[in-house]
Design a protein around this motif. Structure first.
Motif, PDB file in Angstrom:
ATOM      1  N   SER A 443       0.827  -1.217   0.000  1.00 38.19           N
ATOM      2  CA  SER A 443       0.000   0.000   0.000  1.00 38.19           C
ATOM      3  C   SER A 443       0.860   1.266   0.000  1.00 38.19           C
ATOM      4  N   PRO A 445       2.937   3.944  -1.537  1.00 40.04           N
ATOM      5  CA  PRO A 445       3.088   4.413  -2.928  1.00 40.04           C
ATOM      6  C   PRO A 445       4.514   4.242  -3.428  1.00 40.04           C
ATOM      7  N   LEU A 529      -1.177  10.656   3.790  1.00 43.91           N
ATOM      8  CA  LEU A 529      -1.873   9.388   3.624  1.00 43.91           C
ATOM      9  C   LEU A 529      -1.626   8.525   4.860  1.00 43.91           C
ATOM     10  N   ILE A 531      -1.897   4.992   6.558  1.00 40.04           N
ATOM     11  CA  ILE A 531      -2.018   3.571   6.214  1.00 40.04           C
ATOM     12  C   ILE A 531      -1.999   2.764   7.509  1.00 40.04           C
ATOM     13  N   HIS A 548      -6.310   5.149   4.261  1.00 41.80           N
ATOM     14  CA  HIS A 548      -6.437   3.815   3.668  1.00 41.80           C
ATOM     15  C   HIS A 548      -7.259   2.945   4.614  1.00 41.80           C
ATOM     16  N   THR A 617      -7.616  -0.089  -3.771  1.00 45.27           N
ATOM     17  CA  THR A 617      -6.999   1.107  -4.337  1.00 45.27           C
ATOM     18  C   THR A 617      -6.773   2.158  -3.260  1.00 45.27           C
ATOM     19  N   ILE A 618      -5.721   2.942  -3.432  1.00 47.80           N
ATOM     20  CA  ILE A 618      -5.436   4.033  -2.502  1.00 47.80           C
ATOM     21  C   ILE A 618      -6.485   5.127  -2.692  1.00 47.80           C
ATOM     22  N   THR A 620      -8.488   8.615  -3.123  1.00 50.26           N
ATOM     23  CA  THR A 620      -8.089   9.861  -3.788  1.00 50.26           C
ATOM     24  C   THR A 620      -8.945  11.010  -3.281  1.00 50.26           C
TER      25      THR A 620
END
Length: 620
Positions: A443, A445, A529, A531, A548, A617-618, A620
């Motif tokens: 996960s 990037p 982000l 996670i 996430h 998917t991450i 957006t």
């Protein structure tokens, strides 16, 4: 929706959404007012009892929903093997619309039809009249109305909406367009209005008749056979006077047979009884409970999470877990269930799935998250988990995966004590930690050079930090104690050079676990982000940041019978621990995956992708 929707398909209050219940407010308020203000002689029990009766009908239907979902998860006496998907759950989520419609019409009839007010509680002649009128005119007229609804013109515009559900649930019985419900109301009003106009009606006749219709409708649409054979052995003609779930199931699979409402005699008279009715009934009765290959052991999260189980409110279970204001309205039930689970409870079956000939069941330990965090409750919880493992082992189940806090912690060796305490176990216990690590690592990037690591340091946390360092990514932490613990645990030059203590918290990627505070979230830069590596997601406090999901993967389309969300995960997403159990069974890995060691991360990741599971998917 029907294939070619006709007029009066949609319900008039569709645009109101969850506020549709306000349409009953004027009558409910007025009935309560009359109950309080008027004296005994002027107070009419019929008018006062309308609203409690509507609540009873709602509860009655919900009991059938929960019972049916539990029984079909077990698998014994199941009739149709096809799966239920989210599309059907969404289509059937407005099952209470017919109760609202009936409520409005009850109140209207009460106001305009003489003889409704001040009915007696019981009249034998009125009850007998209701029974006879149902067995005669109602059943006869329904049979021919039903056959008319299967004419291609009416079927495509109305009745096809009901038949979109091949695998029926109790509440499928009332999923019809608005116009069709109006026709049914007029039909079922025949015995009630006749009794009222003849002066023979009673409270028992009206409420009893409607409850009977609800009972038979729900029972007949169950996807499991529950009518014992002894009933028909004692009184053979009963098979023509009462249908069974398997009898009506054939109508949904064959379409042109078994049209009767509740009494198959009309199919017999007009030659539309399916020839396989008796055979299917016999076959369903003797069908044994299904033995799974994999069991996923999870637990309740919050007291309100009982309503989000697929055995609870189906419409809530079909969406990611969020707190709803109207769930607070049933707080007495919530309190009672919390007390029961706190003091007593046994693991129960929640869900049944199938994938590539592997049968999967989800079992629930009836304990809440807070109970796992209380030291005093660990013994009782450990005994429930161990009992479930032993029960699964006795039944010959191959793999048991531990979900959420069932995975344990340092105090019980991350579940390893279950194995050491039972050295003769044949079942393999899997905590899924290797796939959790794999999901988190994948996960991150591409191109990331630095992450902020924050959260309670667990086995998974140490392995993720070590893997990130070996990937050449700097791992920063904002707390000195965590920095020192990581430094001590990851004793090699490659990791040590990649660990650092951060004071600015400007990193754009945060790998977080339990223990992340509100203050720490507020320090994150815009666009950060988050996670999670823990089983529980952090609170989404920042609208300018991305979050996430907890470690999970998207299931393949061939993974059958997924009609509910796993806690806060999106539709068809499965937690990494649940996926890991399935992968172990598919690959035939005859090893335990728990304790302080870690299974091959790359191997289980590649196997998951090979079997069609995909990373989420991450956002957006």
């Amino acid at each position: 929706m029907a294939s070619k929707p006709g007029i009066l398909t949609d319900w008039p209050w569709k645009s109101l959404g969850s506020f549709k219940y306000v349409i009953l407010a004027p009558w409910v308020v007025h009935s309560i007012y009359t109950l309080i203000i008027k004296d005994g002689k002027e107070r009419d029990p019929v008018y006062v009892l309308f609203f409690p009766f509507l609540l009873w009908r709602t509860l009655h239907n919900q009991i059938w929903i929960s019972l049916a979902r539990y029984r079909t998860a077990k698998g014994n006496n199941r009739i149709v093997d096809k799966s239920i998907e989210f599309e059907q759950v969404d289509r059937e989520s407005n099952w209470d619309d017919q109760i609202l419609l009936n409520g409005i019409l009850f109140y209207v009839v009460y106001m305009i039809v003489p003889g409704v007010a001040h009915m007696p509680l019981w009249r034998t002649d009125g009850v007998l009249l209701t029974i006879l009128l149902h067995m005669g005119p109602v059943e006869f007229l329904y049979y021919w109305l039903h056959r008319a609804l299967h004419h291609h013109y009416l079927y495509s515009r109305y009745h096809s909406h009901h038949h979109s559900s091949i695998v029926t649930e109790p509440i499928t019985s009332v999923i019809h367009p608005f116009a069709e419900h109006l026709a049914y109301f007029l039909l079922f009003s025949i015995p009630l209005l006749a009794g009222i106009l003849m002066g023979k009606s009673s409270i028992a006749a009206i409420f009893g008749y409607i409850s009977h219709i609800d009972f038979m409708n729900n029972m007949g649409h169950c996807n499991f056979e529950l009518i014992p054979k002894t009933l028909f052995s004692i009184f053979p003609p009963l098979k023509y006077l009462m249908y069974t779930p398997s009898y009506h199931s054939l109508h949904h699979t064959q379409f042109r047979t078994n049209y009767s409402l509740f009494m198959p005699i009309y199919d017999c008279i007009y030659g539309t009884m399916d020839k396989s009715s008796d055979a299917l009934y016999e076959k369903s009765l003797i069908r044994p409970e299904e033995l799974p290959h994999v069991v996923h052991l999870t637990h309740l999260v919050t007291p309100q999470s009982i309503y989000h189980l697929r055995l609870g409110f189906a419409s809530l279970a079909s969406k990611p877990y969020t707190s709803k204001w109207y769930v607070w309205a049933v707080w007495p039930v919530t309190c009672c269930s919390t007390i029961l689970t706190w003091t007593y409870g046994r693991t129960f079956i929640l869900e049944r799935n199938q994938f590539n000939k592997v049968n999967v069941q989800t079992w629930v330990v009836p304990k809440f998250k807070i109970q796992y965090l209380l030291t005093l409750r660990n013994e009782s919880i450990d005994s429930l988990i161990e009992e479930a493992i032993l029960r699964a082992d006795e039944r010959g189940i191959k793999v048991l995966s531990l979900g959420l806090l069932n995975q344990g912690d340092e105090r019980n060796g991350y579940g390893e004590h279950y194995i050491h305490g039972n050295p003769k176990l044949k079942i393999k216990v899997v905590d899924g930690s290797s796939l959790v690590v794999a999901v988190v690592l994948n996960s991150i990037p591409k191109g990331t050079t630095q992450v902020l690591f924050r959260g309670n340091l667990t086995k998974v946390a140490y392995f993720i930090a070590s893997a990130l360092c070996q990937m050449g990514i700097q791992v920063a932490t904002s707390r000195k104690d965590e920095y020192e613990q990581l430094n001590t645990k990851l004793k090699n030059v490659e990791c040590e050079s990649k660990l650092l203590l951060s004071k600015s918290c400007t990193e754009k990627i945060w790998v977080v676990g339990d223990g992340l505070t509100k203050e720490e979230q507020m320090k994150a830069s815009k666009g950060t982000l988050f996670i999670p590596f823990s089983q529980f997601p952090p609170k989404r406090l920042r609208k300018d940041c991305l979050y996430h999901t907890t470690p999970a993967m998207m299931s393949p389309k061939s993974f059958q019978n997924i009609d509910s969300c796993e806690n806060w995960l999106p539709r068809r997403a499965m937690s990494a621990s649940r996926v890991a159990g399935v992968i172990h069974a598919l690959e035939g890995w005859n090893v335990h995956e728990c304790g302080n060691t870690m299974f091959n991360v790359e191997k289980i990741w590649e196997a998951s992708l090979h079997h069609g599971f995909r990373p989420l998917t991450i956002p957006t």
